[in-house]
Design a protein around this motif. Structure first.
Motif, PDB file in Angstrom:
ATOM      1  N   THR A 173       1.914  12.914   3.751  1.00  0.00           N
ATOM      2  CA  THR A 173       2.896  13.568   4.611  1.00  0.00           C
ATOM      3  C   THR A 173       2.349  13.650   6.025  1.00  0.00           C
ATOM      4  O   THR A 173       1.212  14.086   6.228  1.00  0.00           O
ATOM      5  CB  THR A 173       3.214  14.983   4.096  1.00  0.00           C
ATOM      6  N   ILE A 174       3.167  13.230   6.989  1.00  0.00           N
ATOM      7  CA  ILE A 174       2.751  13.188   8.389  1.00  0.00           C
ATOM      8  C   ILE A 174       3.707  14.035   9.215  1.00  0.00           C
ATOM      9  O   ILE A 174       4.934  13.918   9.078  1.00  0.00           O
ATOM     10  CB  ILE A 174       2.735  11.747   8.921  1.00  0.00           C
ATOM     11  N   VAL A 175       3.149  14.881  10.070  1.00  0.00           N
ATOM     12  CA  VAL A 175       3.957  15.712  10.958  1.00  0.00           C
ATOM     13  C   VAL A 175       3.500  15.488  12.396  1.00  0.00           C
ATOM     14  O   VAL A 175       2.321  15.219  12.653  1.00  0.00           O
ATOM     15  CB  VAL A 175       3.850  17.210  10.600  1.00  0.00           C
ATOM     16  N   VAL A 176       4.444  15.596  13.319  1.00  0.00           N
ATOM     17  CA  VAL A 176       4.148  15.508  14.740  1.00  0.00           C
ATOM     18  C   VAL A 176       4.672  16.774  15.399  1.00  0.00           C
ATOM     19  O   VAL A 176       5.875  17.054  15.353  1.00  0.00           O
ATOM     20  CB  VAL A 176       4.784  14.266  15.390  1.00  0.00           C
ATOM     21  N   ASP A 211       0.792  -1.226   0.000  1.00  0.00           N
ATOM     22  CA  ASP A 211       0.000   0.000   0.000  1.00  0.00           C
ATOM     23  C   ASP A 211       0.826   1.277   0.000  1.00  0.00           C
ATOM     24  O   ASP A 211       0.334   2.335  -0.425  1.00  0.00           O
ATOM     25  CB  ASP A 211      -0.917   0.031   1.231  1.00  0.00           C
ATOM     26  N   ALA A 212       2.052   1.226   0.512  1.00  0.00           N
ATOM     27  CA  ALA A 212       2.801   2.466   0.697  1.00  0.00           C
ATOM     28  C   ALA A 212       4.301   2.195   0.683  1.00  0.00           C
ATOM     29  O   ALA A 212       4.760   1.145   1.138  1.00  0.00           O
ATOM     30  CB  ALA A 212       2.402   3.131   2.011  1.00  0.00           C
ATOM     31  N   ILE A 213       5.045   3.173   0.187  1.00  0.00           N
ATOM     32  CA  ILE A 213       6.508   3.115   0.180  1.00  0.00           C
ATOM     33  C   ILE A 213       7.023   4.277   1.023  1.00  0.00           C
ATOM     34  O   ILE A 213       6.787   5.442   0.684  1.00  0.00           O
ATOM     35  CB  ILE A 213       7.068   3.218  -1.246  1.00  0.00           C
ATOM     36  N   PRO A 214       7.718   3.995   2.133  1.00  0.00           N
ATOM     37  CA  PRO A 214       8.278   5.088   2.944  1.00  0.00           C
ATOM     38  C   PRO A 214       9.367   5.822   2.174  1.00  0.00           C
ATOM     39  O   PRO A 214      10.170   5.220   1.465  1.00  0.00           O
ATOM     40  CB  PRO A 214       8.864   4.372   4.166  1.00  0.00           C
ATOM     41  N   ILE A 215       9.393   7.142   2.314  1.00  0.00           N
ATOM     42  CA  ILE A 215      10.386   7.971   1.640  1.00  0.00           C
ATOM     43  C   ILE A 215      11.533   8.249   2.614  1.00  0.00           C
ATOM     44  O   ILE A 215      11.302   8.744   3.726  1.00  0.00           O
ATOM     45  CB  ILE A 215       9.783   9.293   1.152  1.00  0.00           C
ATOM     46  N   SER A 216      12.752   7.954   2.204  1.00  0.00           N
ATOM     47  CA  SER A 216      13.912   8.150   3.066  1.00  0.00           C
ATOM     48  C   SER A 216      14.396   9.597   3.014  1.00  0.00           C
ATOM     49  O   SER A 216      14.251  10.286   2.001  1.00  0.00           O
ATOM     50  CB  SER A 216      15.057   7.230   2.643  1.00  0.00           C
ATOM     51  N   ILE A 217      14.988  10.038   4.127  1.00  0.00           N
ATOM     52  CA  ILE A 217      15.670  11.323   4.167  1.00  0.00           C
ATOM     53  C   ILE A 217      17.100  11.080   3.687  1.00  0.00           C
ATOM     54  O   ILE A 217      17.846  10.299   4.290  1.00  0.00           O
ATOM     55  CB  ILE A 217      15.682  11.908   5.592  1.00  0.00           C
ATOM     56  N   LEU A 218      17.502  11.720   2.611  1.00  0.00           N
ATOM     57  CA  LEU A 218      18.789  11.452   1.988  1.00  0.00           C
ATOM     58  C   LEU A 218      19.877  12.383   2.515  1.00  0.00           C
ATOM     59  O   LEU A 218      19.621  13.569   2.766  1.00  0.00           O
ATOM     60  CB  LEU A 218      18.681  11.604   0.470  1.00  0.00           C
ATOM     61  N   ASP A 219      21.080  11.846   2.684  1.00  0.00           N
ATOM     62  CA  ASP A 219      22.235  12.663   3.042  1.00  0.00           C
ATOM     63  C   ASP A 219      22.780  13.320   1.777  1.00  0.00           C
ATOM     64  O   ASP A 219      22.997  12.651   0.760  1.00  0.00           O
ATOM     65  CB  ASP A 219      23.327  11.798   3.678  1.00  0.00           C
ATOM     66  N   PRO A 221      13.628  16.302   7.453  1.00  0.00           N
ATOM     67  CA  PRO A 221      13.555  15.612   8.746  1.00  0.00           C
ATOM     68  C   PRO A 221      12.344  16.004   9.586  1.00  0.00           C
ATOM     69  O   PRO A 221      12.048  15.344  10.588  1.00  0.00           O
ATOM     70  CB  PRO A 221      14.859  16.038   9.444  1.00  0.00           C
ATOM     71  N   ASP A 222      11.644  17.066   9.190  1.00  0.00           N
ATOM     72  CA  ASP A 222      10.512  17.556   9.979  1.00  0.00           C
ATOM     73  C   ASP A 222       9.219  16.785   9.731  1.00  0.00           C
ATOM     74  O   ASP A 222       8.215  17.035  10.402  1.00  0.00           O
ATOM     75  CB  ASP A 222      10.259  19.030   9.681  1.00  0.00           C
ATOM     76  N   ALA A 223       9.219  15.869   8.753  1.00  0.00           N
ATOM     77  CA  ALA A 223       7.997  15.137   8.413  1.00  0.00           C
ATOM     78  C   ALA A 223       8.347  13.740   7.940  1.00  0.00           C
ATOM     79  O   ALA A 223       9.484  13.471   7.525  1.00  0.00           O
ATOM     80  CB  ALA A 223       7.220  15.882   7.328  1.00  0.00           C
ATOM     81  N   ARG A 224       7.370  12.839   8.017  1.00  0.00           N
ATOM     82  CA  ARG A 224       7.499  11.510   7.448  1.00  0.00           C
ATOM     83  C   ARG A 224       6.623  11.448   6.203  1.00  0.00           C
ATOM     84  O   ARG A 224       5.449  11.834   6.249  1.00  0.00           O
ATOM     85  CB  ARG A 224       7.035  10.447   8.462  1.00  0.00           C
ATOM     86  N   SER A 225       7.204  10.976   5.108  1.00  0.00           N
ATOM     87  CA  SER A 225       6.475  10.944   3.846  1.00  0.00           C
ATOM     88  C   SER A 225       6.368   9.525   3.316  1.00  0.00           C
ATOM     89  O   SER A 225       7.274   8.707   3.512  1.00  0.00           O
ATOM     90  CB  SER A 225       7.159  11.833   2.805  1.00  0.00           C
ATOM     91  N   PHE A 226       5.273   9.269   2.601  1.00  0.00           N
ATOM     92  CA  PHE A 226       5.026   7.987   1.957  1.00  0.00           C
ATOM     93  C   PHE A 226       4.493   8.247   0.558  1.00  0.00           C
ATOM     94  O   PHE A 226       3.822   9.250   0.310  1.00  0.00           O
ATOM     95  CB  PHE A 226       3.974   7.175   2.722  1.00  0.00           C
ATOM     96  N   LEU A 227       4.785   7.312  -0.342  1.00  0.00           N
ATOM     97  CA  LEU A 227       4.082   7.269  -1.619  1.00  0.00           C
ATOM     98  C   LEU A 227       3.061   6.152  -1.524  1.00  0.00           C
ATOM     99  O   LEU A 227       3.425   4.980  -1.357  1.00  0.00           O
ATOM    100  CB  LEU A 227       5.040   7.012  -2.779  1.00  0.00           C
ATOM    101  N   LEU A 228       1.798   6.497  -1.598  1.00  0.00           N
ATOM    102  CA  LEU A 228       0.728   5.507  -1.574  1.00  0.00           C
ATOM    103  C   LEU A 228       0.569   4.929  -2.973  1.00  0.00           C
ATOM    104  O   LEU A 228       0.600   5.666  -3.970  1.00  0.00           O
ATOM    105  CB  LEU A 228      -0.577   6.140  -1.107  1.00  0.00           C
ATOM    106  N   VAL A 229       0.386   3.617  -3.057  1.00  0.00           N
ATOM    107  CA  VAL A 229       0.354   2.924  -4.339  1.00  0.00           C
ATOM    108  C   VAL A 229      -0.932   2.097  -4.409  1.00  0.00           C
ATOM    109  O   VAL A 229      -1.119   1.150  -3.635  1.00  0.00           O
ATOM    110  CB  VAL A 229       1.579   2.009  -4.519  1.00  0.00           C
ATOM    111  N   GLY A 230      -1.827   2.460  -5.324  1.00  0.00           N
ATOM    112  CA  GLY A 230      -3.090   1.750  -5.465  1.00  0.00           C
ATOM    113  C   GLY A 230      -3.308   1.247  -6.872  1.00  0.00           C
ATOM    114  O   GLY A 230      -2.716   1.760  -7.840  1.00  0.00           O
ATOM    115  N   THR A 231      -4.144   0.260  -6.999  1.00  0.00           N
ATOM    116  CA  THR A 231      -4.553  -0.334  -8.283  1.00  0.00           C
ATOM    117  C   THR A 231      -3.349  -0.618  -9.180  1.00  0.00           C
ATOM    118  O   THR A 231      -3.241  -0.102 -10.294  1.00  0.00           O
ATOM    119  CB  THR A 231      -5.584   0.561  -9.028  1.00  0.00           C
ATOM    120  N   ASP A 232      -2.423  -1.432  -8.656  1.00  0.00           N
ATOM    121  CA  ASP A 232      -1.232  -1.851  -9.414  1.00  0.00           C
ATOM    122  C   ASP A 232      -0.403  -0.669  -9.902  1.00  0.00           C
ATOM    123  O   ASP A 232       0.127  -0.674 -11.012  1.00  0.00           O
ATOM    124  CB  ASP A 232      -1.628  -2.732 -10.598  1.00  0.00           C
ATOM    125  N   ALA A 233      -0.303   0.354  -9.059  1.00  0.00           N
ATOM    126  CA  ALA A 233       0.500   1.557  -9.329  1.00  0.00           C
ATOM    127  C   ALA A 233      -0.137   2.494 -10.344  1.00  0.00           C
ATOM    128  O   ALA A 233       0.496   3.458 -10.778  1.00  0.00           O
ATOM    129  CB  ALA A 233       1.921   1.203  -9.767  1.00  0.00           C
TER     130      ALA A 233
END
Length: 206
Positions: free
Chosen positions: A83-86, A12-20, A64-76
């Motif tokens: 985007t999620i923030v706390v 359902d989702a791919i977490p997005i990494s924070i890149l150096d 680094p201030d948020a967590r992001s995902f790419l949601l993947v539906g219906t075979d992409a």
């Protein structure tokens, strides 16, 4: 760093990494993430370049201030950012209204009481928006904790795809845990937000 964990379906989702900086480019990371995902989840070959491109775009924007995902539906065929923030504070009423609304909205928001297993009772608004002649939809969530607020934004996404990706976003939020998050007993405030939608005009009452 705040301890945040997620439990969701891999497809359902791919977490997005924070890149150096200088270590790996967004394009390099996206190619590896797409390969790992498609090794586990069937994606039509003709849709894989679009999937990789969306991953690269989100990786380039990740902070680094948020967590992001790419949601993947219906075979992409349906892709959407989440985007999620706390925040380490309880949003004021004005901050809640600002988060849940956008000046580009073309209709009053669709309000909804929501509930997540570890975040408690929250509030969600769905917006139809228009910017630079383009129509799109977003959905926003707020969960209220003691000394904390969790917010999430789904989209922008084509309006006709919003219903496809909303359940995927709900799944990510339902399995989300934030260390130290204590849900507030806020049924009254959620009910107030649901009833606060301005049917005529372009703002929230706070």
């Amino acid at each position: 760093m705040m301890d945040i964990s997620f439990d969701f379906e891999r497809a359902d989702a791919i977490p997005i990494s924070i890149l150096d900086d200088g270590v790996q480019s967004p394009q390099e990371w996206a190619a590896a993430a797409r390969a790992a995902y498609t090794a586990a989840v069937a994606v039509p070959e003709e849709l894989q370049p679009r999937l990789e491109g969306a991953l690269a775009t989100l990786a380039a924007r990740a902070t680094p201030d948020a967590r992001s995902f790419l949601l993947v539906g219906t075979d992409a065929a349906a892709l959407a950012p989440l985007t999620i923030v706390v925040a380490r504070s309880e949003f004021t009423r004005a901050e809640q209204a600002e988060f849940l609304w956008s000046p580009s909205a073309v209709l009053p928001p669709a309000p909804l009481r929501v509930e997540a297993e570890h975040l408690g009772v929250g509030f969600s608004s769905t917006l139809a928006q228009r910017e630079d002649g383009e129509d799109f939809g977003t959905r926003r969530w707020l969960f209220f904790g003691r000394g904390m607020t969790v917010g999430a934004v789904l989209g922008p996404v084509a309006p006709y795809l919003l219903a496809v990706v909303e359940p995927l976003a709900e799944g990510v939020l339902h399995g989300m845990r934030v260390d130290g998050f204590e849900p507030l007993p806020n049924e009254d405030r959620v009910a107030e937000l649901v009833s606060a939608v301005v049917r005529i005009g372009d703002e929230w009452t706070v």
